[in-house]
Design a protein around this motif. Structure first.
Motif, PDB file in Angstrom:
ATOM      1  N   TYR A   1       0.856  -1.188   0.000  1.00  0.00           N
ATOM      2  CA  TYR A   1       0.000   0.000   0.000  1.00  0.00           C
ATOM      3  C   TYR A   1       0.889   1.235   0.000  1.00  0.00           C
ATOM      4  CZ  TYR A   1      -3.547   3.294   1.732  1.00  0.00           C
ATOM      5  OH  TYR A   1      -4.402   4.352   1.890  1.00  0.00           O
ATOM      6  N   TYR A   2       0.578   2.172  -0.859  1.00  0.00           N
ATOM      7  CA  TYR A   2       1.356   3.396  -0.947  1.00  0.00           C
ATOM      8  C   TYR A   2       0.896   4.349   0.145  1.00  0.00           C
ATOM      9  CZ  TYR A   2       3.988   7.208  -3.027  1.00  0.00           C
ATOM     10  OH  TYR A   2       4.878   8.217  -3.246  1.00  0.00           O
TER      11      TYR A   2
ATOM     12  N   GLN B   1       5.011   8.612   1.182  1.00  0.00           N
ATOM     13  CA  GLN B   1       6.048   8.524   0.148  1.00  0.00           C
ATOM     14  C   GLN B   1       6.654   7.129   0.028  1.00  0.00           C
ATOM     15  OE1 GLN B   1       6.838  11.195  -1.885  1.00  0.00           O
ATOM     16  NE2 GLN B   1       5.051  12.091  -0.899  1.00  0.00           N
TER      17      GLN B   1
ATOM     18  N   TRP C   1       6.046   2.579   0.040  1.00  0.00           N
ATOM     19  CA  TRP C   1       5.185   1.401  -0.060  1.00  0.00           C
ATOM     20  C   TRP C   1       5.366   0.576   1.208  1.00  0.00           C
ATOM     21  CZ3 TRP C   1       1.669   0.797  -3.815  1.00  0.00           C
ATOM     22  CH2 TRP C   1       1.822   1.546  -4.970  1.00  0.00           C
TER      23      TRP C   1
ATOM     24  N   THR D   1      -7.804   1.466   6.642  1.00  0.00           N
ATOM     25  CA  THR D   1      -7.947   2.835   6.138  1.00  0.00           C
ATOM     26  C   THR D   1      -9.397   3.297   6.087  1.00  0.00           C
ATOM     27  OG1 THR D   1      -8.137   2.137   3.827  1.00  0.00           O
ATOM     28  CG2 THR D   1      -5.898   2.549   4.677  1.00  0.00           C
TER      29      THR D   1
ATOM     30  N   SER E   1      -8.946   2.803  -3.123  1.00  0.00           N
ATOM     31  CA  SER E   1      -7.878   3.471  -3.857  1.00  0.00           C
ATOM     32  C   SER E   1      -6.982   2.513  -4.635  1.00  0.00           C
ATOM     33  CB  SER E   1      -7.017   4.301  -2.909  1.00  0.00           C
ATOM     34  OG  SER E   1      -6.156   3.459  -2.175  1.00  0.00           O
TER      35      SER E   1
ATOM     36  N   ALA F   1      -3.952   2.714  -4.556  1.00  0.00           N
ATOM     37  CA  ALA F   1      -2.697   2.627  -3.795  1.00  0.00           C
ATOM     38  C   ALA F   1      -2.478   1.222  -3.251  1.00  0.00           C
ATOM     39  CB  ALA F   1      -2.714   3.630  -2.641  1.00  0.00           C
ATOM     40  N   HIS F   2      -3.431   0.322  -3.433  1.00  0.00           N
ATOM     41  CA  HIS F   2      -3.319  -1.076  -3.008  1.00  0.00           C
ATOM     42  C   HIS F   2      -2.840  -1.918  -4.192  1.00  0.00           C
ATOM     43  CE1 HIS F   2      -6.374   0.622  -0.291  1.00  0.00           C
ATOM     44  NE2 HIS F   2      -6.058  -0.336   0.567  1.00  0.00           N
TER      45      HIS F   2
END
Length: 162
Positions: A102-103, A106, A108, A131, A138, A140-141
């Motif tokens: 996950y991001y 800045q 991972w 989250t 998102s 970001a996963h």
């Protein structure tokens, strides 16, 4: 409509995702106690409420145990994902733990979330009890594995494709 009625016709290959297991103790009394806190006319409505409750009430620590998270409201992302999966399974809703990265800011980071089966039309839908992401999950996963497994150190090579 009763939640269980929605899954009278669970495909055979999904039945494993409603059963308790060593890591997903959906038959545990603490899990069932939490599961009673929510209602919903649909699978999604119930999932949304349970996901938000876990995101809001289970605070961060190093434990990956879902029963510890249920009892003392502390756990890491794996504990939260296991707890949400157990809560959903306790209601007969197919669910599984997913892991990846996950991001965050800045960097991972190693992370875990839950996927819930919403029927043949929708299929598996991700929700993140750490989250609180559900309706707007998102990008970001990044999934690296589903069900059983651990994230190991290694290398990811990203190739540019024309």
């Amino acid at each position: 409509m009763c939640i269980r009625d929605s899954f009278n016709k669970i495909p055979e290959e999904l039945k494993q995702y409603i059963e308790p297991s060593k890591d997903i103790p959906s038959d545990d009394a603490w899990v069932r106690k939490i599961a009673k806190n929510f209602d919903g006319k649909t699978i999604w409505e119930y999932t949304y409420k349970a996901n938000r409750w876990i995101a809001d009430n289970i605070k961060q620590n190093d434990s990956d145990n879902p029963i510890t998270a249920a009892k003392i409201h502390l756990g890491n992302p794996l504990a939260r994902a296991r707890l949400l999966t157990a809560v959903l399974r306790s209601k007969g809703i197919p669910a599984k733990v997913v892991g990846g990265i996950y991001y965050f800011g800045q960097i991972w980071v190693q992370h875990y979330w839950t996927e819930v089966w919403l029927g043949k039309k929708v299929g598996w839908r991700p929700v993140d009890p750490s989250t609180g992401e559900d309706k707007n999950f998102s990008a970001a996963h990044i999934t690296l594995f589903k069900d059983i497994g651990d994230i190991k150190s290694g290398e990811i090579i990203i190739k540019k494709v024309k």
